[in-house]
Design a protein around this motif. Structure first.
Motif, PDB file in Angstrom:
ATOM      1  N   UNK A   1      -5.717 -17.337   7.931  1.00 51.83           N
ATOM      2  CA  UNK A   1      -6.387 -17.759   6.687  1.00 51.83           C
ATOM      3  C   UNK A   1      -7.892 -17.991   6.862  1.00 51.83           C
ATOM      4  N   UNK A   2      -8.537 -17.156   7.669  1.00 56.14           N
ATOM      5  CA  UNK A   2      -9.977 -17.315   7.899  1.00 56.14           C
ATOM      6  C   UNK A   2     -10.782 -17.174   6.614  1.00 56.14           C
ATOM      7  N   UNK A   3     -10.325 -16.340   5.682  1.00 52.37           N
ATOM      8  CA  UNK A   3     -11.077 -16.106   4.437  1.00 52.37           C
ATOM      9  C   UNK A   3     -10.117 -15.694   3.329  1.00 52.37           C
ATOM     10  N   UNK A   4     -10.606 -15.669   2.076  1.00 50.38           N
ATOM     11  CA  UNK A   4      -9.793 -15.148   0.965  1.00 50.38           C
ATOM     12  C   UNK A   4      -9.717 -13.613   1.084  1.00 50.38           C
ATOM     13  N   UNK A   5      -9.015 -12.984   0.136  1.00 47.04           N
ATOM     14  CA  UNK A   5      -8.786 -11.533   0.260  1.00 47.04           C
ATOM     15  C   UNK A   5      -9.812 -10.690  -0.514  1.00 47.04           C
ATOM     16  N   UNK A   6     -10.901 -11.318  -0.980  1.00 48.68           N
ATOM     17  CA  UNK A   6     -11.933 -10.569  -1.719  1.00 48.68           C
ATOM     18  C   UNK A   6     -12.428  -9.345  -0.939  1.00 48.68           C
ATOM     19  N   UNK A   7     -12.517  -9.480   0.377  1.00 50.27           N
ATOM     20  CA  UNK A   7     -13.054  -8.373   1.181  1.00 50.27           C
ATOM     21  C   UNK A   7     -11.989  -7.520   1.848  1.00 50.27           C
ATOM     22  N   UNK A   8     -10.790  -7.552   1.303  1.00 46.69           N
ATOM     23  CA  UNK A   8      -9.768  -6.595   1.746  1.00 46.69           C
ATOM     24  C   UNK A   8     -10.009  -5.291   0.982  1.00 46.69           C
ATOM     25  N   UNK A   9     -10.092  -4.199   1.718  1.00 36.12           N
ATOM     26  CA  UNK A   9     -10.312  -2.890   1.092  1.00 36.12           C
ATOM     27  C   UNK A   9      -8.976  -2.177   0.968  1.00 36.12           C
ATOM     28  N   UNK A  10      -8.679  -1.698  -0.235  1.00 31.79           N
ATOM     29  CA  UNK A  10      -7.378  -1.074  -0.498  1.00 31.79           C
ATOM     30  C   UNK A  10      -7.588   0.371  -0.932  1.00 31.79           C
ATOM     31  N   UNK A  11      -6.724   1.244  -0.436  1.00 34.08           N
ATOM     32  CA  UNK A  11      -6.712   2.638  -0.878  1.00 34.08           C
ATOM     33  C   UNK A  11      -5.294   3.003  -1.272  1.00 34.08           C
ATOM     34  N   UNK A  12      -5.094   3.560  -2.456  1.00 37.54           N
ATOM     35  CA  UNK A  12      -3.779   4.086  -2.822  1.00 37.54           C
ATOM     36  C   UNK A  12      -3.898   5.196  -3.863  1.00 37.54           C
ATOM     37  N   UNK A  13      -2.933   6.113  -3.794  1.00 40.18           N
ATOM     38  CA  UNK A  13      -2.927   7.262  -4.686  1.00 40.18           C
ATOM     39  C   UNK A  13      -2.199   6.910  -5.970  1.00 40.18           C
ATOM     40  N   UNK A  14      -2.914   6.322  -6.890  1.00 39.06           N
ATOM     41  CA  UNK A  14      -2.318   5.967  -8.176  1.00 39.06           C
ATOM     42  C   UNK A  14      -3.316   6.280  -9.282  1.00 39.06           C
ATOM     43  N   UNK A  15      -2.929   7.183 -10.193  1.00 37.55           N
ATOM     44  CA  UNK A  15      -3.798   7.556 -11.320  1.00 37.55           C
ATOM     45  C   UNK A  15      -3.642   6.628 -12.516  1.00 37.55           C
ATOM     46  N   UNK A  16      -2.515   5.876 -12.541  1.00 39.27           N
ATOM     47  CA  UNK A  16      -2.209   5.089 -13.739  1.00 39.27           C
ATOM     48  C   UNK A  16      -1.630   3.729 -13.389  1.00 39.27           C
ATOM     49  N   UNK A  17      -1.933   2.749 -14.215  1.00 37.98           N
ATOM     50  CA  UNK A  17      -1.280   1.447 -14.069  1.00 37.98           C
ATOM     51  C   UNK A  17      -0.765   0.982 -15.425  1.00 37.98           C
ATOM     52  N   UNK A  18       0.089  -0.025 -15.389  1.00 34.87           N
ATOM     53  CA  UNK A  18       0.787  -0.483 -16.591  1.00 34.87           C
ATOM     54  C   UNK A  18      -0.017  -1.594 -17.262  1.00 34.87           C
ATOM     55  N   UNK A  19      -0.349  -1.381 -18.508  1.00 38.74           N
ATOM     56  CA  UNK A  19      -1.130  -2.372 -19.266  1.00 38.74           C
ATOM     57  C   UNK A  19      -0.287  -3.612 -19.554  1.00 38.74           C
TER      58      UNK A  19
END
Ligand code: FUC
Length: 345
Positions: free
Chosen positions: A184-202
Protein backbone atom coordinates in the motif's frame (compact mmCIF):
# COMPACT_ATOMS: atom_id res chain seq x y z
CA UNK A 1 6.30 -25.66 -3.95
CA UNK A 2 4.72 -25.63 -0.54
CA UNK A 3 1.27 -25.43 1.06
CA UNK A 4 0.86 -24.13 4.61
CA UNK A 5 -2.41 -24.50 6.50
CA UNK A 6 -3.38 -22.40 9.53
CA UNK A 7 -6.43 -22.39 11.80
CA UNK A 8 -8.16 -19.00 11.94
CA UNK A 9 -10.47 -18.00 14.82
CA UNK A 10 -11.19 -21.74 15.26
CA UNK A 11 -13.70 -21.67 12.39
CA UNK A 12 -11.79 -21.05 9.16
CA UNK A 13 -8.63 -22.32 7.54
CA UNK A 14 -6.04 -20.16 5.85
CA UNK A 15 -4.13 -21.79 2.98
CA UNK A 16 -0.82 -20.32 1.85
CA UNK A 17 0.69 -21.48 -1.44
CA UNK A 18 4.41 -20.74 -1.77
CA UNK A 19 6.38 -21.23 -4.99
CA UNK A 20 10.11 -21.75 -5.55
CA UNK A 21 10.61 -17.99 -6.20
CA UNK A 22 9.14 -17.03 -2.83
CA UNK A 23 5.82 -15.81 -4.30
CA UNK A 24 2.99 -16.44 -1.83
CA UNK A 25 -0.78 -16.53 -2.11
CA UNK A 26 -2.96 -16.82 1.00
CA UNK A 27 -6.70 -17.41 1.10
CA UNK A 28 -9.44 -18.53 3.45
CA UNK A 29 -11.89 -21.38 2.95
CA UNK A 30 -14.45 -18.75 4.07
CA UNK A 31 -15.59 -16.98 0.89
CA UNK A 32 -12.46 -18.25 -0.86
CA UNK A 33 -11.12 -14.86 0.24
CA UNK A 34 -7.64 -14.07 -1.06
CA UNK A 35 -6.03 -12.23 1.85
CA UNK A 36 -2.52 -11.73 0.51
CA UNK A 37 -0.52 -12.04 -2.74
CA UNK A 38 3.17 -11.38 -2.18
CA UNK A 39 5.37 -10.86 -5.24
CA UNK A 40 8.81 -9.32 -5.91
CA UNK A 41 9.41 -5.79 -7.21
CA UNK A 42 12.34 -4.71 -9.40
CA UNK A 43 14.74 -4.83 -6.42
CA UNK A 44 13.46 -8.33 -5.57
CA UNK A 45 11.61 -7.05 -2.50
CA UNK A 46 8.62 -9.27 -1.87
CA UNK A 47 5.51 -7.29 -0.87
CA UNK A 48 1.76 -7.72 -0.71
CA UNK A 49 -0.20 -6.50 -3.76
CA UNK A 50 -3.84 -6.96 -2.63
CA UNK A 51 -5.98 -5.27 0.01
CA UNK A 52 -6.60 -7.40 3.06
CA UNK A 53 -7.71 -6.84 6.64
CA UNK A 54 -5.25 -6.70 9.52
CA UNK A 55 -7.63 -8.79 11.68
CA UNK A 56 -9.19 -11.92 10.22
CA UNK A 57 -12.42 -11.30 12.19
CA UNK A 58 -13.13 -8.31 9.93
CA UNK A 59 -13.69 -10.67 6.98
CA UNK A 60 -16.94 -11.80 8.63
CA UNK A 61 -18.75 -8.71 7.30
CA UNK A 62 -16.44 -7.75 4.43
CA UNK A 63 -18.91 -5.33 2.83
CA UNK A 64 -16.26 -4.40 0.27
CA UNK A 65 -15.92 -8.04 -0.83
CA UNK A 66 -12.10 -7.97 -0.39
CA UNK A 67 -10.60 -10.92 -2.28
CA UNK A 68 -13.80 -12.97 -2.26
CA UNK A 69 -15.39 -15.36 -4.71
CA UNK A 70 -18.56 -13.72 -6.02
CA UNK A 71 -21.63 -15.67 -7.15
CA UNK A 72 -24.01 -16.86 -8.26
CA UNK A 73 -24.06 -13.67 -10.33
CA UNK A 74 -21.32 -11.07 -9.97
CA UNK A 75 -22.51 -7.49 -10.38
CA UNK A 76 -25.93 -5.90 -10.19
CA UNK A 77 -29.25 -7.46 -11.20
CA UNK A 78 -31.73 -4.69 -11.87
CA UNK A 79 -34.84 -4.71 -9.64
CA UNK A 80 -33.57 -7.93 -8.02
CA UNK A 81 -35.50 -9.99 -10.53
CA UNK A 82 -35.08 -11.74 -13.85
CA UNK A 83 -37.14 -13.88 -16.19
CA UNK A 84 -35.89 -17.02 -17.93
CA UNK A 85 -38.00 -19.51 -19.85
CA UNK A 86 -41.12 -17.43 -19.07
CA UNK A 87 -40.58 -17.76 -15.35
CA UNK A 88 -39.77 -14.78 -13.14
CA UNK A 89 -37.42 -15.20 -10.20
CA UNK A 90 -37.22 -12.78 -7.29
CA UNK A 91 -33.90 -12.27 -5.53
CA UNK A 92 -32.90 -10.40 -2.41
CA UNK A 93 -32.71 -6.62 -2.92
CA UNK A 94 -29.49 -6.02 -0.99
CA UNK A 95 -28.54 -2.70 -2.61
CA UNK A 96 -31.52 -0.35 -2.87
CA UNK A 97 -34.04 -2.09 -5.11
CA UNK A 98 -31.31 -4.18 -6.73
CA UNK A 99 -29.39 -7.39 -6.19
CA UNK A 100 -25.61 -7.14 -5.83
CA UNK A 101 -22.93 -9.85 -5.87
CA UNK A 102 -25.14 -12.86 -5.09
CA UNK A 103 -26.92 -11.28 -2.10
CA UNK A 104 -26.12 -11.54 1.58
CA UNK A 105 -25.80 -15.32 1.41
CA UNK A 106 -23.62 -15.27 -1.71
CA UNK A 107 -20.48 -17.29 -2.35
CA UNK A 108 -18.40 -14.70 -0.45
CA UNK A 109 -20.18 -15.83 2.76
CA UNK A 110 -19.87 -19.59 2.33
CA UNK A 111 -17.29 -21.86 3.94
CA UNK A 112 -16.00 -23.84 0.97
CA UNK A 113 -14.79 -27.43 1.15
CA UNK A 114 -11.08 -27.36 0.44
CA UNK A 115 -8.87 -30.05 -1.12
CA UNK A 116 -5.18 -29.15 -1.44
CA UNK A 117 -3.03 -30.67 -4.20
CA UNK A 118 0.57 -30.39 -5.30
CA UNK A 119 2.85 -31.26 -8.23
CA UNK A 120 6.53 -30.43 -8.93
CA UNK A 121 5.61 -27.08 -10.48
CA UNK A 122 2.25 -26.21 -8.95
CA UNK A 123 0.47 -26.05 -5.64
CA UNK A 124 -3.22 -25.43 -5.25
CA UNK A 125 -6.51 -25.91 -3.51
CA UNK A 126 -9.81 -26.92 -5.04
CA UNK A 127 -12.75 -25.22 -3.29
CA UNK A 128 -16.17 -26.81 -3.77
CA UNK A 129 -19.68 -25.84 -2.76
CA UNK A 130 -23.21 -26.95 -3.48
CA UNK A 131 -25.90 -24.26 -3.63
CA UNK A 132 -29.43 -25.56 -3.46
CA UNK A 133 -32.22 -24.67 -5.87
CA UNK A 134 -34.36 -21.87 -4.45
CA UNK A 135 -31.55 -20.58 -2.23
CA UNK A 136 -31.54 -16.77 -2.41
CA UNK A 137 -34.32 -17.05 -4.98
CA UNK A 138 -32.15 -18.61 -7.67
CA UNK A 139 -33.40 -21.70 -9.54
CA UNK A 140 -31.36 -24.90 -9.84
CA UNK A 141 -29.09 -26.80 -7.50
CA UNK A 142 -25.55 -25.99 -8.59
CA UNK A 143 -22.32 -27.75 -7.75
CA UNK A 144 -19.53 -25.20 -8.11
CA UNK A 145 -15.79 -25.44 -7.80
CA UNK A 146 -13.14 -22.75 -7.78
CA UNK A 147 -9.55 -23.94 -7.97
CA UNK A 148 -6.61 -21.70 -7.05
CA UNK A 149 -3.30 -22.87 -8.52
CA UNK A 150 0.09 -21.20 -8.07
CA UNK A 151 2.85 -22.03 -10.55
CA UNK A 152 6.59 -21.55 -10.54
CA UNK A 153 6.13 -18.97 -13.34
CA UNK A 154 4.46 -16.64 -10.80
CA UNK A 155 1.00 -17.30 -12.18
CA UNK A 156 -2.12 -17.58 -10.05
CA UNK A 157 -4.67 -19.59 -12.02
CA UNK A 158 -8.36 -19.38 -11.08
CA UNK A 159 -10.49 -22.16 -12.58
CA UNK A 160 -14.24 -21.91 -12.20
CA UNK A 161 -16.52 -24.91 -12.81
CA UNK A 162 -20.21 -25.42 -12.29
CA UNK A 163 -23.16 -27.59 -13.21
CA UNK A 164 -26.84 -27.10 -12.44
CA UNK A 165 -29.75 -29.55 -12.50
CA UNK A 166 -32.05 -26.84 -13.89
CA UNK A 167 -31.53 -23.92 -16.24
CA UNK A 168 -30.26 -21.01 -14.16
CA UNK A 169 -27.88 -18.04 -14.15
CA UNK A 170 -24.21 -18.15 -13.19
CA UNK A 171 -21.25 -15.82 -13.63
CA UNK A 172 -18.61 -16.03 -10.93
CA UNK A 173 -15.61 -13.81 -10.36
CA UNK A 174 -12.97 -12.91 -7.80
CA UNK A 175 -13.09 -9.52 -6.06
CA UNK A 176 -9.42 -8.89 -5.22
CA UNK A 177 -8.34 -5.26 -5.03
CA UNK A 178 -4.87 -5.04 -6.55
CA UNK A 179 -2.26 -2.47 -5.64
CA UNK A 180 1.04 -3.18 -7.36
CA UNK A 181 2.92 -0.41 -5.52
CA UNK A 182 3.45 -3.00 -2.78
CA UNK A 183 2.34 -2.90 0.87
CA UNK A 184 0.00 0.00 0.00
CA UNK A 185 2.83 2.44 -0.77
CA UNK A 186 0.49 4.59 -2.92
CA UNK A 187 -3.02 4.75 -4.41
CA UNK A 188 -3.67 3.24 -7.86
CA UNK A 189 -3.77 6.56 -9.79
CA UNK A 190 -0.44 5.68 -11.42
CA UNK A 191 -1.31 2.14 -12.42
CA UNK A 192 -1.16 1.93 -16.21
CA UNK A 193 -3.72 -0.38 -17.80
CA UNK A 194 -3.92 -1.76 -21.33
CA UNK A 195 -6.83 -3.81 -22.65
CA UNK A 196 -8.47 -4.56 -25.98
CA UNK A 197 -11.96 -3.22 -25.44
CA UNK A 198 -13.79 -0.99 -27.94
CA UNK A 199 -16.95 -0.65 -25.86
CA UNK A 200 -18.13 -0.36 -22.29
CA UNK A 201 -21.55 -0.53 -20.67
CA UNK A 202 -23.19 2.79 -19.81
CA UNK A 203 -24.42 3.15 -16.21
CA UNK A 204 -27.21 5.25 -14.74
CA UNK A 205 -26.90 7.04 -11.39
CA UNK A 206 -27.84 3.82 -9.55
CA UNK A 207 -24.89 2.07 -11.29
CA UNK A 208 -27.45 0.01 -13.24
CA UNK A 209 -26.69 -0.55 -16.96
CA UNK A 210 -28.90 1.61 -19.20
CA UNK A 211 -28.78 -0.91 -22.04
CA UNK A 212 -26.44 1.31 -24.09
CA UNK A 213 -22.88 0.54 -25.00
CA UNK A 214 -20.47 3.42 -25.44
CA UNK A 215 -17.55 3.46 -27.85
CA UNK A 216 -14.33 4.15 -25.93
CA UNK A 217 -12.80 6.38 -28.62
CA UNK A 218 -11.84 9.81 -27.31
CA UNK A 219 -12.91 8.98 -23.75
CA UNK A 220 -10.97 8.09 -20.56
CA UNK A 221 -12.30 4.56 -21.14
CA UNK A 222 -9.95 3.95 -24.07
CA UNK A 223 -7.33 1.49 -22.77
CA UNK A 224 -6.43 0.13 -26.21
CA UNK A 225 -3.19 1.97 -25.68
CA UNK A 226 -1.74 2.25 -22.19
CA UNK A 227 -3.57 4.74 -19.94
CA UNK A 228 -3.21 5.55 -16.27
CA UNK A 229 -6.20 5.06 -13.97
CA UNK A 230 -5.84 8.63 -12.66
CA UNK A 231 -7.19 9.81 -16.05
CA UNK A 232 -10.67 8.49 -15.25
CA UNK A 233 -10.53 9.19 -11.53
CA UNK A 234 -9.82 12.87 -12.19
CA UNK A 235 -12.01 13.17 -15.27
CA UNK A 236 -15.15 15.32 -15.49
CA UNK A 237 -16.67 12.95 -18.08
CA UNK A 238 -20.27 12.05 -17.19
CA UNK A 239 -19.66 8.28 -16.99
CA UNK A 240 -16.68 8.68 -14.64
CA UNK A 241 -18.72 11.05 -12.46
CA UNK A 242 -21.70 8.69 -12.35
CA UNK A 243 -19.43 5.99 -10.93
CA UNK A 244 -18.47 8.29 -8.02
CA UNK A 245 -15.42 9.59 -9.92
CA UNK A 246 -13.53 6.72 -11.45
CA UNK A 247 -14.28 3.40 -13.09
CA UNK A 248 -16.94 0.89 -12.06
CA UNK A 249 -17.88 -0.29 -15.55
CA UNK A 250 -18.14 -3.45 -17.59
CA UNK A 251 -15.71 -3.45 -20.51
CA UNK A 252 -16.60 -5.80 -23.37
CA UNK A 253 -13.52 -7.47 -24.82
CA UNK A 254 -13.07 -7.30 -28.58
CA UNK A 255 -13.94 -10.62 -30.14
CA UNK A 256 -11.27 -12.60 -31.99
CA UNK A 257 -8.52 -10.94 -29.96
CA UNK A 258 -6.68 -12.54 -27.14
CA UNK A 259 -8.53 -11.48 -24.02
CA UNK A 260 -5.87 -10.04 -21.83
CA UNK A 261 -5.22 -7.04 -19.63
CA UNK A 262 -1.88 -5.58 -18.63
CA UNK A 263 -1.37 -3.52 -15.49
CA UNK A 264 1.89 -1.76 -14.70
CA UNK A 265 3.12 0.26 -11.74
CA UNK A 266 6.27 2.22 -12.53
CA UNK A 267 7.77 2.88 -9.12
CA UNK A 268 7.90 -0.77 -8.15
CA UNK A 269 8.32 -2.03 -11.72
CA UNK A 270 5.64 -4.63 -11.09
CA UNK A 271 3.52 -5.82 -13.99
CA UNK A 272 0.42 -7.98 -13.73
CA UNK A 273 -1.08 -9.68 -16.76
CA UNK A 274 -4.58 -11.05 -16.72
CA UNK A 275 -5.70 -13.65 -19.25
CA UNK A 276 -9.26 -14.85 -19.24
CA UNK A 277 -11.79 -16.93 -21.14
CA UNK A 278 -14.50 -14.53 -19.95
CA UNK A 279 -16.06 -12.07 -22.43
CA UNK A 280 -15.42 -8.94 -20.36
CA UNK A 281 -14.39 -7.34 -17.09
CA UNK A 282 -15.74 -4.91 -14.51
CA UNK A 283 -12.89 -2.59 -13.65
CA UNK A 284 -13.58 -0.94 -10.29
CA UNK A 285 -11.15 1.63 -8.91
CA UNK A 286 -12.44 1.50 -5.31
CA UNK A 287 -14.19 4.85 -5.73
CA UNK A 288 -16.42 4.29 -2.71
CA UNK A 289 -14.03 2.33 -0.52
CA UNK A 290 -14.63 3.68 2.98
CA UNK A 291 -11.86 5.42 4.84
CA UNK A 292 -10.17 4.13 7.95
CA UNK A 293 -10.56 0.34 7.82
CA UNK A 294 -7.61 -1.45 9.42
CA UNK A 295 -5.79 -3.14 6.54
CA UNK A 296 -2.69 -5.28 6.94
CA UNK A 297 -0.36 -2.44 5.89
CA UNK A 298 -2.34 0.66 6.82
CA UNK A 299 -5.74 2.34 6.67
CA UNK A 300 -8.18 2.06 3.78
CA UNK A 301 -9.17 5.01 1.61
CA UNK A 302 -10.73 5.48 -1.83
CA UNK A 303 -8.59 4.45 -4.83
CA UNK A 304 -6.32 2.21 -2.79
CA UNK A 305 -6.97 -0.78 -5.04
CA UNK A 306 -8.32 -1.80 -8.42
CA UNK A 307 -10.53 -4.84 -9.07
CA UNK A 308 -10.61 -6.71 -12.36
CA UNK A 309 -13.83 -8.70 -12.11
CA UNK A 310 -13.68 -10.93 -15.19
CA UNK A 311 -17.22 -12.15 -15.89
CA UNK A 312 -20.22 -12.14 -18.23
CA UNK A 313 -22.75 -9.30 -17.94
CA UNK A 314 -25.84 -9.38 -15.71
CA UNK A 315 -27.20 -6.57 -17.94
CA UNK A 316 -27.94 -9.44 -20.36
CA UNK A 317 -30.91 -10.39 -18.14
CA UNK A 318 -32.69 -7.12 -19.00
CA UNK A 319 -31.20 -6.02 -22.33
CA UNK A 320 -30.35 -7.71 -25.61
CA UNK A 321 -26.77 -7.83 -26.90
CA UNK A 322 -24.73 -8.38 -23.73
CA UNK A 323 -22.59 -11.43 -22.82
CA UNK A 324 -25.12 -13.88 -21.33
CA UNK A 325 -25.13 -15.31 -17.80
CA UNK A 326 -27.55 -18.18 -18.52
CA UNK A 327 -26.40 -21.69 -17.68
CA UNK A 328 -28.53 -24.44 -19.18
CA UNK A 329 -29.49 -27.52 -17.18
CA UNK A 330 -26.64 -30.08 -17.04
CA UNK A 331 -24.37 -27.85 -19.15
CA UNK A 332 -20.80 -27.46 -17.93
CA UNK A 333 -19.79 -23.95 -16.80
CA UNK A 334 -16.04 -23.70 -17.28
CA UNK A 335 -14.08 -20.44 -17.06
CA UNK A 336 -10.49 -19.52 -16.35
CA UNK A 337 -8.72 -16.34 -15.31
CA UNK A 338 -4.94 -16.23 -14.87
CA UNK A 339 -3.12 -13.45 -13.01
CA UNK A 340 0.62 -13.48 -13.73
CA UNK A 341 3.16 -11.29 -12.02
CA UNK A 342 6.48 -10.00 -13.33
CA UNK A 343 8.66 -6.94 -13.41
CA UNK A 344 9.72 -4.51 -16.09
CA UNK A 345 12.62 -2.12 -15.58
C1 FUC B 1 -17.76 -3.59 -7.33
C2 FUC B 1 -18.65 -2.51 -7.80
C3 FUC B 1 -19.60 -1.96 -6.87
C4 FUC B 1 -19.38 -2.15 -5.41
C5 FUC B 1 -18.53 -3.35 -5.02
C6 FUC B 1 -17.92 -3.31 -3.68
O1 FUC B 1 -17.96 -4.78 -7.98
O2 FUC B 1 -19.28 -2.76 -9.02
O3 FUC B 1 -19.97 -0.67 -7.19
O4 FUC B 1 -19.03 -1.02 -4.78
O5 FUC B 1 -17.64 -3.76 -5.95
Amino acid sequence: MKIEIQDILSKWKLYTLVNDNGMKVSFLDFGGIITNISVPDQTNTIENVVLGFKNYADYEKNSNYFGAIIGRVAGRIQDASFTIQNQTFLLEANEGDHHLHGGSGGYHQVIWRASPFQTDDTAGVKLTHKSLGGEGGYPGTIEVAVTYTLTNSNELILDYDGKSDETTVLTMTNHSYFNLSGNLAATIHNHHVTMESNEFVELDTRLIPTGNKINVSNTPFDFRTERKLGDGINSISAQNKVANSGYDHYFIFNQNKQQSIRVKEETSGRVMKIKTTQPGVVMYTANTLVEGLDLSEGKSRPYLGVCFETQASPASLHHAGFPPVILKAHELYEKQTVFSFGIER
